[in-house]
Each structure stands twice: as structure tokens, then as C-alpha cells.
Design a protein around this motif. Structure first.
Motif, PDB file in Angstrom:
ATOM      1  N   HIS A 263      -8.123 -15.219 -18.630  1.00 54.30           N
ATOM      2  CA  HIS A 263      -8.219 -13.827 -19.085  1.00 54.30           C
ATOM      3  C   HIS A 263      -9.390 -13.642 -20.050  1.00 54.30           C
ATOM      4  N   LEU A 264      -9.502 -14.518 -21.035  1.00 52.24           N
ATOM      5  CA  LEU A 264     -10.589 -14.405 -22.006  1.00 52.24           C
ATOM      6  C   LEU A 264     -11.948 -14.683 -21.367  1.00 52.24           C
ATOM      7  N   ASP A 265     -12.010 -15.685 -20.505  1.00 57.63           N
ATOM      8  CA  ASP A 265     -13.276 -16.013 -19.857  1.00 57.63           C
ATOM      9  C   ASP A 265     -13.726 -14.891 -18.926  1.00 57.63           C
ATOM     10  N   GLY A 266     -12.759 -14.101 -18.442  1.00 52.06           N
ATOM     11  CA  GLY A 266     -13.080 -12.978 -17.562  1.00 52.06           C
ATOM     12  C   GLY A 266     -13.894 -11.893 -18.246  1.00 52.06           C
ATOM     13  N   ALA A 267     -13.987 -11.939 -19.571  1.00 52.85           N
ATOM     14  CA  ALA A 267     -14.826 -10.972 -20.287  1.00 52.85           C
ATOM     15  C   ALA A 267     -16.303 -11.247 -20.063  1.00 52.85           C
ATOM     16  N   GLY A 268     -16.639 -12.445 -19.549  1.00 57.25           N
ATOM     17  CA  GLY A 268     -18.024 -12.782 -19.265  1.00 57.25           C
ATOM     18  C   GLY A 268     -18.861 -13.030 -20.501  1.00 57.25           C
ATOM     19  N   ARG A 269     -18.247 -13.465 -21.571  1.00 57.05           N
ATOM     20  CA  ARG A 269     -18.964 -13.657 -22.832  1.00 57.05           C
ATOM     21  C   ARG A 269     -19.029 -15.153 -23.158  1.00 57.05           C
ATOM     22  N   THR A 270     -18.644 -15.575 -24.334  1.00 55.97           N
ATOM     23  CA  THR A 270     -18.641 -16.990 -24.690  1.00 55.97           C
ATOM     24  C   THR A 270     -17.710 -17.760 -23.745  1.00 55.97           C
ATOM     25  N   PRO A 271     -18.141 -18.918 -23.219  1.00 58.30           N
ATOM     26  CA  PRO A 271     -17.283 -19.681 -22.304  1.00 58.30           C
ATOM     27  C   PRO A 271     -15.948 -20.056 -22.944  1.00 58.30           C
ATOM     28  N   VAL A 272     -14.898 -20.048 -22.139  1.00 59.81           N
ATOM     29  CA  VAL A 272     -13.552 -20.369 -22.613  1.00 59.81           C
ATOM     30  C   VAL A 272     -12.999 -21.511 -21.762  1.00 59.81           C
ATOM     31  N   ARG A 273     -12.533 -22.567 -22.426  1.00 62.22           N
ATOM     32  CA  ARG A 273     -12.037 -23.745 -21.708  1.00 62.22           C
ATOM     33  C   ARG A 273     -10.763 -24.263 -22.360  1.00 62.22           C
ATOM     34  N   HIS A 274     -10.106 -25.206 -21.699  1.00 58.58           N
ATOM     35  CA  HIS A 274      -8.947 -25.870 -22.296  1.00 58.58           C
ATOM     36  C   HIS A 274      -9.445 -26.918 -23.280  1.00 58.58           C
ATOM     37  N   TRP A 275      -8.790 -27.009 -24.409  1.00 59.31           N
ATOM     38  CA  TRP A 275      -9.260 -27.892 -25.482  1.00 59.31           C
ATOM     39  C   TRP A 275      -9.309 -29.360 -25.083  1.00 59.31           C
ATOM     40  N   ILE A 276      -8.400 -29.800 -24.187  1.00 57.53           N
ATOM     41  CA  ILE A 276      -8.370 -31.228 -23.850  1.00 57.53           C
ATOM     42  C   ILE A 276      -9.608 -31.635 -23.052  1.00 57.53           C
ATOM     43  N   GLU A 277     -10.220 -30.695 -22.321  1.00 54.59           N
ATOM     44  CA  GLU A 277     -11.449 -31.021 -21.610  1.00 54.59           C
ATOM     45  C   GLU A 277     -12.588 -31.312 -22.572  1.00 54.59           C
ATOM     46  N   LEU A 278     -12.662 -30.590 -23.655  1.00 56.17           N
ATOM     47  CA  LEU A 278     -13.708 -30.847 -24.666  1.00 56.17           C
ATOM     48  C   LEU A 278     -13.482 -32.193 -25.330  1.00 56.17           C
ATOM     49  N   VAL A 279     -12.207 -32.533 -25.566  1.00 56.71           N
ATOM     50  CA  VAL A 279     -11.896 -33.831 -26.150  1.00 56.71           C
ATOM     51  C   VAL A 279     -12.321 -34.943 -25.213  1.00 56.71           C
ATOM     52  N   GLU A 280     -11.959 -34.813 -23.935  1.00 56.18           N
ATOM     53  CA  GLU A 280     -12.276 -35.860 -22.967  1.00 56.18           C
ATOM     54  C   GLU A 280     -13.784 -36.028 -22.798  1.00 56.18           C
ATOM     55  N   GLU A 281     -14.514 -34.932 -22.773  1.00 55.10           N
ATOM     56  CA  GLU A 281     -15.964 -35.004 -22.643  1.00 55.10           C
ATOM     57  C   GLU A 281     -16.597 -35.700 -23.845  1.00 55.10           C
ATOM     58  N   ALA A 282     -15.997 -35.516 -25.010  1.00 61.55           N
ATOM     59  CA  ALA A 282     -16.549 -36.133 -26.225  1.00 61.55           C
ATOM     60  C   ALA A 282     -16.348 -37.654 -26.240  1.00 61.55           C
ATOM     61  N   LEU A 283     -15.516 -38.178 -25.337  1.00 61.41           N
ATOM     62  CA  LEU A 283     -15.266 -39.602 -25.290  1.00 61.41           C
ATOM     63  C   LEU A 283     -16.282 -40.324 -24.411  1.00 61.41           C
ATOM     64  N   ASN A 284     -17.018 -39.580 -23.592  1.00 61.44           N
ATOM     65  CA  ASN A 284     -17.930 -40.208 -22.627  1.00 61.44           C
ATOM     66  C   ASN A 284     -19.318 -40.459 -23.228  1.00 61.44           C
TER      67      ASN A 284
ATOM     68  N   ILE B  84       8.233 -34.847 -20.844  1.00 61.13           N
ATOM     69  CA  ILE B  84       7.607 -34.024 -19.814  1.00 61.13           C
ATOM     70  C   ILE B  84       6.504 -33.252 -20.533  1.00 61.13           C
ATOM     71  N   VAL B  85       5.263 -33.567 -20.231  1.00 59.82           N
ATOM     72  CA  VAL B  85       4.129 -32.995 -20.959  1.00 59.82           C
ATOM     73  C   VAL B  85       3.624 -31.749 -20.239  1.00 59.82           C
ATOM     74  N   GLN B  86       3.333 -30.727 -21.018  1.00 56.58           N
ATOM     75  CA  GLN B  86       2.776 -29.490 -20.488  1.00 56.58           C
ATOM     76  C   GLN B  86       1.384 -29.281 -21.072  1.00 56.58           C
ATOM     77  N   THR B  87       0.418 -28.940 -20.220  1.00 58.05           N
ATOM     78  CA  THR B  87      -0.902 -28.571 -20.716  1.00 58.05           C
ATOM     79  C   THR B  87      -1.073 -27.053 -20.724  1.00 58.05           C
ATOM     80  N   ALA B  88      -0.113 -26.335 -20.167  1.00 52.72           N
ATOM     81  CA  ALA B  88      -0.098 -24.868 -20.218  1.00 52.72           C
ATOM     82  C   ALA B  88       1.070 -24.451 -21.104  1.00 52.72           C
TER      83      ALA B  88
ATOM     84  N   ALA C  14      -6.371 -34.525 -19.360  1.00 54.73           N
ATOM     85  CA  ALA C  14      -5.237 -34.904 -20.201  1.00 54.73           C
ATOM     86  C   ALA C  14      -4.761 -36.314 -19.855  1.00 54.73           C
ATOM     87  N   ALA C  15      -4.683 -36.605 -18.554  1.00 52.21           N
ATOM     88  CA  ALA C  15      -4.230 -37.929 -18.122  1.00 52.21           C
ATOM     89  C   ALA C  15      -5.190 -39.017 -18.587  1.00 52.21           C
TER      90      ALA C  15
END
Length: 405
Positions: free
Chosen positions: A384-405, A244-248, A189-190
Motif C-alpha cells: 500500500h505504501l509503496d503504491g504511492a510511488g515515492r520512497t521505496p518500501v520493503r520488509h525490514w528483514i530483507e534489509l537485514v539479510e542484505e547487510a549480511l552479504n 510458528i513464525v510470521q513475517t506478516a 527470514a529463513a
């Protein structure tokens, strides 16, 4: 709804608020149609209308039993009912009042008390929580499945954060469990904000938002944490920090409620109101910025899970999807996107069976259009969702940041 509070209830600090909320309910039952626990259990007392009636009985002096406590405990506090309610019933505040009265009258079993006190002891301490998470990862193969599902399948280390160089600055609540479970989220996020000309100024004195204490019926302890955070943030806000920004989103929903919870505090009322007014979820910052100029490049197919604290508490349903669409991500449709995933703070630990049913239903909905990755905006939902062991679950801002590299 007509009410007649008992003399004892009239002496409660929030008696007037409780009576006002009760009177606003017209008992129409629209709330039950969107209540996750009512849908699962089919019991009137496990829906908002029934719980409101239980709280009314308690405040009117009727007998309080363990069954009353159980029905209130089963509530996720997802606030879906508030979105649905045509009368604007402030259900979550009434529930806080009712739970406090019921817990004072009905002693909990020792196992329940130990679990709740353990959560209050561990969760708000990021260093301790992170250390135990790392130990858990080492011994993961030896752990029972119930504990394995609480640990992230992949921990992405936090990358370096940019230096504070921009005139525009925001603060960021780091969170309690996120540094241990998803340490790169706030760093990502930063870095995205830095590319938009906004620096994140660290405030080390700020700690847990207070939600865990408050929702486990240690309300004064939760408010004391709120006061400490207000004192930590105010000097930087007065020096010009924009927000004051919250990512959660769970933390954000609670901090935005500081103003209401402390409105009768003679020292903190105005300070709390200011902090709440300047608290923003990350998406509230990014939606007002030229995110198209970031030059993100991604063809990943994403399903977005909108946390209840984002869509029902903060009324930001659709906001993240809009930003991701502007950046260029391919978003799938998600049926019943208004329903809770079952995480709900500590709910997955205090009500594991119901929580698992809700998680499995939510995963089925999220996976219905076959996304490559599921993204969300709250660390509790993510884990909680990722604990199902199925499709990976991540925070959306990480996908955004990765798309910038």
C-alpha cells in the motif's frame, strides 16, 4: 455502559461476550483522539465510541440501516483505540459481532458483494494470486493507475533457502499474497534465522490464516481455515518445533487470536490455545537472539512504519526498531507513528478514498526525516505504501539479510 439486549440478540452465540464488552465501555471518548477515521471525518459515528453506541443500539433491537453498515465498514480495525482505552474495551471483537449482525440485516449492493466475494476467492490462493500478479506486471503500462498502485514496483525473486540442518526449528506461515508481491521476504527470514542456528521447517499443508474470510463477514469460513492450519502445525509442534513464525504481522495477529475465537470449540479449543501461545512475529524470535553477532554492515538511513497489527494488536511497538538499532541501522524519527497507513487488509480496496488519504498522510510522516528506504513488517502496509510511488518500501528483514552479504 448499561445495556439491555433484545431477546433476539440474547440468542446470538456471542451474546454474553458482546454484553460484557459493552458494559466495560465508560464512554469517555479517549479512543476518538487516536482514531484515524475520526480524525479524517470528524463524525462521532466514525470513531470507536460512536460505533460502540451503534452496535449497542443494534443489539438492543433498534432499526439497522445502510448508514449503520457504512459507519462500521469505515472502521480500519487498526485497534489504536484499544491501545488508548483506559478501560481495556475489547473493541475488535465487539466490532466482529456487530458487523455480522448488521450484514445479516442489511443486504449489500451487488457491486459490493461481487468485490468482497472476489477478494475471498482470489486472496487466499497464493498460486492464482501470484499468476495474476505476474500477468499484471506484463501489462502494467496498459493498466489504470488504481491497478498499477496495487502492484509492486520491484519484485525481488526468492533466493534459495537453507536446508533444515539445525536442532532448533521453527515453522513459518508462508502467507497468501506475500509470495506473489514480495517473494524474497520469507526466504530472507529463513536465511537470517539459519545464521542464528535456527532452521525453518516447511509445512506445505498450512494455508491462508483465515483473516480475509473472517473480516469480510465469512467468519465460519475463516475459522475453518484456522482449524486446518492447527491440524497442519500440531504434529511438528509436538515433535519439538519451537514456534510458528510470521513475517506478516496481520497474519500473526489473527493466528494469535485462534485461541480466543475457538475457545468454545470442544475439539479445537485446547489445540487453538496452544497454537496461539506458540505463534511469534519474526521480531519476537530475533530480539532474544545475539543479532549483534551477525556482523551486519549497513549505513542505510531507514524509516520504520510499525503496522497496526504489530503495535496495537500484538503490542510489539518499538520491538523492530530496537532490533534494527542493535544491528546498526540508522533509524529516523517518525511523527504520529501510532496512526494507521490505510492498508488494513482489504480496506484499501473496499474504502479506497479514505485509504488513500491515510496513506498520503503516513508517507508524509515517514519521509519527514528523508530516509533512503522505508521498512515495515506487514505485506499489506508494504504494498500500500509503496503504491504511492515515492520512497521505496520493503520488509525490514530483507534489509537485514542484505547487510549480511
Amino acid at each position: 455502559m448499561q445495556t439491555n439486549l433484545s431477546e433476539q440478540a440474547k440468542r446470538l452465540p456471542r451474546a454474553e461476550e458482546a454484553e460484557s464488552i459493552l458494559r466495560s465501555c465508560v464512554h469517555c471518548g479517549f479512543c476518538n483522539a487516536t482514531c484515524p477515521t475520526y480524525q479524517l471525518l470528524g463524525d462521532e459515528l466514525d470513531g470507536p465510541r460512536g460505533r460502540i453506541y451503534l452496535i449497542k443500539q443494534v443489539l438492543e433491537g433498534h432499526e439497522v440501516t445502510a448508514k449503520t453498515q457504512q459507519h462500521l465498514d469505515r472502521c480500519l480495525t487498526c485497534r489504536n483505540c484499544e491501545t488508548t482505552c483506559p478501560s481495556g474495551v475489547d473493541y475488535h471483537n465487539l466490532l466482529d459481532i456487530g458487523r455480522a449482525v448488521v450484514d445479516a440485516a442489511v443486504p449489500r449492493p451487488a457491486s459490493d458483494r461481487i468485490l468482497r466475494e472476489g477478494l475471498r476467492l482470489l486472496t487466499p490462493r497464493p498460486t492464482l494470486f501470484k499468476s495474476l500478479t505476474q500477468v499484471g506486471q506484463v501489462f502494467r503500462p496498459l493498466l489504470p493507475q488504481t491497478l498499477k498502485s496495487k502492484l509492486p514496483r520491484t519484485v525481488r525473486p526468492a533466493k534459495a533457502r537453507p536446508a533444515v540442518t539445525h536442532a532448533r526449528q521453527v515453522l513459518m506461515l508462508e502467507g497468501c499474497v506475500q509470495p506473489g508481491l514480495s517473494p524474497n521476504t520469507n526466504a530472507a527470514a529463513a536465511r537470517v534465522l539459519d545464521k542464528l542456528g535456527i532452521s525453518v521447517k516447511p509445512i506445505q499443508q498450512a494455508g491462508c490464516c483465515g483473516a480475509v474470510d473472517y473480516h469480510l463477514n465469512a467468519q465460519e469460513a475463516g475459522l475453518e481455515r484456522a482449524r486446518r492450519n492447527i491440524d497442519a502445525w500440531l504434529p511438528a509442534l509436538e515433535a519439538g518445533a519451537e514456534a510458528i513464525v510470521q513475517t506478516a504481522s496481520g497474519c500473526g495477529a489473527f493466528v494469535k487470536d485462534y485461541g480466543h475465537m475457538l475457545r468454545h470449540d470442544p475439539v479445537y479449543a485446547s489445540k487453538a490455545a496452544r497454537v496461539s501461545a506458540l505463534t511469534k512475529d519474526l521480531v519476537e524470535v530475533l530480539r532474544d537472539e545475539p543479532v549483534e553477532s551477525l556482523g551486519a554492515d549497513s549505513d542505510k538511513r531507514l524509516a520504520f512504519h510499525c503496522p497496526c497489527t504489530l503495535q496495537h494488536a500484538q503490542k510489539l511497538g518499538g520491538a523492530v526498531e530496537a532490533v534494527l538499532g542493535r544491528i546498526g541501522f540508522n533509524l529516523t524519527s517518525v511523527p504520529d507513528s501510532h496512526l494507521c497507513c490505510g492498508s488494513a487488509g482489504t480496506y484499501s480496496l473496499t474504502q479506497p478514498q479514505l485509504s488513500k488519504q491515510l496513506r498520503d498522510n503516513k508517507m508524509n510522516a515517514l519521509e519527514s526525516s528523508k530516509p533512503e528506504v522505508i521498512v515495515t513488517a506487514n505485506i499489506g502496509c508494504q504494498t500500500h505504501l509503496d503504491g504511492a510511488g515515492r520512497t521505496p518500501v520493503r520488509h525490514w528483514i530483507e534489509l537485514v539479510e542484505e547487510a549480511l552479504n
